[in-house]
Design a protein around this motif. Structure first.
Motif, short mmCIF file in Angstrom:
data_model
loop_
_atom_site.label_atom_id
_atom_site.label_comp_id
_atom_site.label_asym_id
_atom_site.label_seq_id
_atom_site.Cartn_x
_atom_site.Cartn_y
_atom_site.Cartn_z
N UNK A 285 0.85 -1.19 0.00
CA UNK A 285 0.00 0.00 0.00
C UNK A 285 0.89 1.24 0.00
N UNK A 286 0.67 2.13 -0.96
CA UNK A 286 1.46 3.36 -1.06
C UNK A 286 0.63 4.56 -0.59
N UNK B 29 -8.03 4.77 -0.71
CA UNK B 29 -8.73 5.22 0.49
C UNK B 29 -8.21 6.60 0.85
N UNK B 30 -9.12 7.57 1.01
CA UNK B 30 -8.73 8.95 1.30
C UNK B 30 -8.44 9.09 2.79
N UNK B 31 -7.19 9.45 3.11
CA UNK B 31 -6.79 9.63 4.50
C UNK B 31 -6.94 11.07 4.96
N UNK B 32 -6.87 12.01 4.04
CA UNK B 32 -7.01 13.43 4.39
C UNK B 32 -7.49 14.18 3.16
N UNK B 33 -8.41 15.13 3.36
CA UNK B 33 -8.92 15.93 2.24
C UNK B 33 -9.14 17.36 2.71
N UNK C 281 -4.27 6.45 0.30
CA UNK C 281 -3.63 5.14 0.35
C UNK C 281 -4.18 4.30 -0.79
N UNK C 282 -3.28 3.73 -1.58
CA UNK C 282 -3.74 2.91 -2.71
C UNK C 282 -2.71 1.83 -3.02
N UNK C 283 -3.17 0.63 -3.39
CA UNK C 283 -2.23 -0.45 -3.70
C UNK C 283 -1.73 -0.40 -5.14
N UNK C 284 -2.29 0.48 -5.97
CA UNK C 284 -1.93 0.49 -7.39
C UNK C 284 -0.69 1.35 -7.62
N UNK C 285 -0.14 1.25 -8.82
CA UNK C 285 1.03 2.04 -9.19
C UNK C 285 0.63 3.49 -9.46
N UNK C 286 1.64 4.34 -9.55
CA UNK C 286 1.38 5.75 -9.88
C UNK C 286 0.70 5.85 -11.24
N UNK C 287 1.17 5.06 -12.19
CA UNK C 287 0.58 5.10 -13.52
C UNK C 287 -0.89 4.70 -13.51
#
Length: 281
Positions: A1-2, A30-34, A52-58
């Motif tokens: 998770x990045x 998942x939005x941690x702060x907005x 937080x997201x498990x996917x790549x930047x692309x």
């Protein structure tokens, strides 16, 4: 998770937050702060999210780019907490450089400083103490000033510099260098002593019996000391404070104000709204 930090700005209209959050959900994020702000002065909308997201930047950009295109938005996406490559420019004063390098080494400031450049050799021992390379080029005439600025641009290119910090660098940058560094150069000065120019401003302030000292951090522009303001701090003083005490207190404000501005910039918390800054604290 990045853990990512995303910023967006565009003309204000309905549906922006919905579209952005839907894109993040589509990327399993998942939005941690907005934080968001609508400027009634310019009609612009500003958004900063930590995701937080498990996917790549692309893959994350693949979901976000259509949203940016739809709303004509400028977006940035970076790894949260990634140290920003930062060039520090200095002259003789130690306090701002010391604070930046100490906090970087302590892990309190998300920057990486590959070089300190100065127009005097005075700070070489300080840079050596922090194990940061130091380069001195004298600036005593226009030819030397031009050579110094050419070297700044070379360093920016060689080290992929993302931020240039004028840590009491007591030289006026040329319009050409200001334009080359637009939006990524921060300066500090004793803005709460505006009537005291030239040498020994704190001695002048003491003679006039000032009641406040402080500092302003701002972006560098071709208009001298007129760039968009990032942060300001002030503290009260009185008649009992000596010149040395005024200078010490003023330098404390300069150091903490500049460091705070650099920290916010490195954390992608500063967005430009014309001549103002939007700072998501």
């Amino acid at each position: 998770m990045q853990h990512w930090v995303l910023t967006l700005n565009c003309d204000d209209r309905s549906g922006i937050v919905h579209a952005v959050t839907a894109a993040i959900v589509a990327a399993a994020g998942n939005i941690a702060e907005l934080q968001q702000f609508s400027s009634t002065d310019t009609g612009r909308f500003f958004l900063r999210l930590e995701v937080d997201s498990p996917v790549t930047r692309g893959a994350l950009l693949a979901e976000l780019n259509p949203v940016a295109e739809r709303f004509g938005a400028d977006i940035t996406l970076d790894v949260a907490g990634r140290p920003l490559r930062t060039l520090v420019l200095a002259s003789k004063a130690e306090h701002c450089v010391n604070d930046l390098l100490f906090r970087q080494r302590a892990g309190h400031l998300p920057i990486e400083v590959p070089l300190v450049m100065a127009n005097h050799p005075t700070l070489a021992p300080l840079a050596e103490f922090y194990k940061v390379p130091f380069e001195h080029l004298a600036v005593t005439n226009q030819d030397e000033k031009a050579a110094f600025e050419r070297r700044v641009l070379e360093v920016v290119d060689e080290h992929d510099i993302e931020l240039v910090v004028l840590a009491r660098y007591m030289q006026i940058l040329s319009p050409e260098l200001c334009e080359a560094l637009e939006g990524r150069a921060i300066n500090i000065h004793h803005s709460f002593l505006p009537g005291f120019k030239g040498a020994n401003p704190y001695r002048q302030a003491h003679a006039r019996g000032v009641k406040l000292v402080g500092a302003t951090a701002h972006f560098v522009t071709t208009d001298l000391d007129e760039g968009p303001i990032i942060e300001q701090n002030v503290r009260r003083v009185d008649h009992a404070d000596s010149v040395a005490e005024l200078q010490s207190m003023g330098q404390d404000e300069e150091s903490r104000t500049l460091t705070q501005a650099v920290k916010w910039f490195a954390e992608h918390r500063i967005l430009l709204d014309g001549q103002r800054t939007i700072v998501f604290r």
